[in-house]
Motif scaffolding. Sequence first.
Motif, short mmCIF file in Angstrom:
data_model
loop_
_atom_site.label_atom_id
_atom_site.label_comp_id
_atom_site.label_asym_id
_atom_site.label_seq_id
_atom_site.Cartn_x
_atom_site.Cartn_y
_atom_site.Cartn_z
N ALA A 152 -5.44 0.67 -4.73
CA ALA A 152 -6.32 1.11 -5.78
C ALA A 152 -7.95 0.91 -5.59
N GLU A 153 -8.54 1.96 -5.54
CA GLU A 153 -9.90 1.78 -5.12
C GLU A 153 -10.83 1.22 -6.26
N ASN A 154 -10.35 0.64 -7.26
CA ASN A 154 -10.89 -0.60 -7.90
C ASN A 154 -9.88 -1.41 -8.72
N ASP A 155 -10.38 -2.55 -9.09
CA ASP A 155 -9.47 -3.46 -9.86
C ASP A 155 -8.84 -3.11 -11.04
N GLU A 156 -9.69 -2.23 -11.85
CA GLU A 156 -9.07 -1.72 -13.01
C GLU A 156 -7.69 -1.05 -12.75
N MET A 157 -8.09 0.14 -11.95
CA MET A 157 -6.81 0.73 -11.70
C MET A 157 -5.62 -0.03 -10.77
N LYS B 51 9.90 -4.32 -12.20
CA LYS B 51 9.48 -4.78 -11.01
C LYS B 51 9.36 -6.20 -10.92
N LYS B 52 9.44 -7.09 -9.68
CA LYS B 52 8.77 -8.36 -9.69
C LYS B 52 7.66 -8.53 -9.01
N ALA B 53 6.84 -9.54 -9.03
CA ALA B 53 5.61 -9.69 -8.26
C ALA B 53 6.00 -9.61 -6.89
N GLY B 54 5.31 -8.82 -6.03
CA GLY B 54 5.41 -8.51 -4.67
C GLY B 54 6.34 -7.62 -4.12
N ASP B 55 7.27 -6.86 -5.24
CA ASP B 55 8.03 -5.84 -4.70
C ASP B 55 7.05 -4.69 -4.07
N ILE B 56 6.02 -4.52 -4.84
CA ILE B 56 5.18 -3.43 -4.13
C ILE B 56 3.88 -4.12 -3.78
N LYS B 57 3.23 -4.00 -2.68
CA LYS B 57 2.22 -4.55 -2.32
C LYS B 57 0.95 -3.91 -3.01
N ILE B 58 0.05 -4.61 -3.56
CA ILE B 58 -0.99 -3.90 -4.23
C ILE B 58 -2.45 -4.62 -3.51
N VAL B 59 -3.20 -3.66 -3.02
CA VAL B 59 -4.51 -4.11 -2.49
C VAL B 59 -5.66 -3.36 -3.45
N THR B 60 -6.86 -4.09 -3.86
CA THR B 60 -7.63 -3.48 -4.67
C THR B 60 -8.97 -3.73 -4.31
N VAL B 61 -10.00 -3.12 -4.85
CA VAL B 61 -11.30 -3.36 -4.52
C VAL B 61 -12.33 -3.81 -5.71
N ASP B 62 -13.12 -4.67 -5.99
CA ASP B 62 -14.06 -5.27 -6.85
C ASP B 62 -14.14 -6.54 -6.72
N ASP C 201 -1.19 -15.06 -8.90
CA ASP C 201 -0.07 -14.80 -9.67
C ASP C 201 0.97 -14.01 -8.83
N LYS C 202 0.57 -13.48 -7.71
CA LYS C 202 1.27 -12.81 -6.59
C LYS C 202 1.77 -11.66 -7.12
N TRP C 203 0.85 -10.87 -8.13
CA TRP C 203 1.18 -9.37 -8.16
C TRP C 203 0.32 -8.56 -7.51
N ILE C 204 -0.91 -9.01 -7.08
CA ILE C 204 -1.87 -8.36 -6.10
C ILE C 204 -1.87 -9.16 -4.68
N TYR C 205 -1.93 -8.31 -3.65
CA TYR C 205 -1.95 -9.10 -2.44
C TYR C 205 -3.30 -9.49 -1.69
N GLY C 206 -4.25 -8.60 -2.01
CA GLY C 206 -5.59 -8.72 -1.79
C GLY C 206 -6.44 -7.95 -2.37
N VAL C 207 -7.97 -8.64 -2.45
CA VAL C 207 -8.93 -7.91 -3.35
C VAL C 207 -10.22 -8.07 -2.11
N VAL C 208 -10.75 -6.93 -1.97
CA VAL C 208 -11.93 -6.84 -1.29
C VAL C 208 -13.10 -6.82 -2.30
N GLU C 209 -14.19 -7.59 -2.19
CA GLU C 209 -15.10 -7.69 -3.08
C GLU C 209 -15.98 -6.64 -3.34
N SER C 210 -16.59 -6.22 -4.32
CA SER C 210 -17.78 -5.30 -4.31
C SER C 210 -18.53 -5.87 -5.33
N ASN C 211 -19.75 -6.61 -4.87
CA ASN C 211 -20.64 -7.69 -5.76
C ASN C 211 -21.42 -6.80 -6.53
#
Length: 384
Positions: free
Chosen positions: A290-295, A308-319, A330-340
């Motif tokens: 997802a190209e931002n956290d909100e999405m 679905k359970k947390a971690g079933d589908i890996k989610i990576v976001t930006v913000d 909470d293990k629903w999101i795998y990683g987040v790239v910060e955009s300050n």
Amino acid sequence: MKPHARRHTVRTAAAASATPGSRPGGAPRRSRVLLALGLSASLVLAAGCAKSENDAAGSDSASDSADQGGQVAVEPSPGAKGCTVDSYGGKKIDLENATVGFSQSEKEANPFRIAETASIKAEAKKRGVKLLTANAQSQFSKQISDVQDLIAKGVDLLVIAPLNSDGWGPVLKSAAARKIPIVTVDRQINAEACKDYVSFIGSDFVAQGGHAADQMIKATGGKGEVAILLGSPGNNVTTERTKGFKDRIKEKAPELKVVFEQTGEFAREKGQQVTEQLIQSRPGVDGVYAENDEMGLGAVNALKGAGKKAGDIKIVTVDGTKNAVQGIVDKWIYGVVESNPRFGPLAFQTLETFTKGDEVGQSILIEDTIYTRENAEDGLSRAY
């Protein structure tokens, strides 16, 4: 952003005690060196309302979070282009006695925009600078009229967070006629730096996409199917975050295939709707970028609704919003790239340096952190 680049930080007293997220390839850390734009070229060439709101010096509603997690400007390679008052065709002025106009692009329901506006207002208040603000409420035609209105009100300088990259001709013409310097933050406009505008301050969005791809490769083992929730069309952020992600996947994980792309318009509700469609059309998808956290948070809602359970589908976001970083915990999101989004100190320091007659960078890039399961809990204090 290059690994060997030196970093310079704009920080406040409150930021000094904040817990940072980790940097790519390193342990959590944050330089406490004040950014001294203008002392030398090497420091500065770093890569809804119908009417404007008038704020004499910002608003008391600007939250304390505006002071947390100062931006870090990355020093570029020698030869990066700069801009001065003389080369721009402007005039020297005293920032303390100037009026600055700030044009926000989107509705302040998005935490990024809330933090961005709060940071601009807080820095103006701190410096005692008169600030006029306007919010385009996610309507580009309104943003153009908002900025024209700020110019008509007599602002001396403009800080613009553009909604779109194209279509700024009328504003640039009006500002040039009055010799009003423009600094853009977060998104670029398709125009000529140091002619149509002075500087762009923001992240390396291609690099952000690459970092997101690295996280997705790690999460999936570099194999499987992934979907992309694209940001809004018509701006450089979406284009470059997509390019960075795809290029890195192609380079490092050719067995990881992008099988679905659709815009979620940088909105949580739209991100949820698109992910619901994704689950129906590609039930075996392994990951969602997802190209931002909100999405991304909308995608989480869709997955929960589908059982679905947390971690079933890996989610990576930006913000780097608190909700997204909590999603890692909470293990629903795998990683987040910060955009300050805390542009206030760096934007006003750039304006001050420029209006004094010293050189500033045409492109001032900031370094972003990456939140992972190793540092997310500690990083919540930095997230916005």
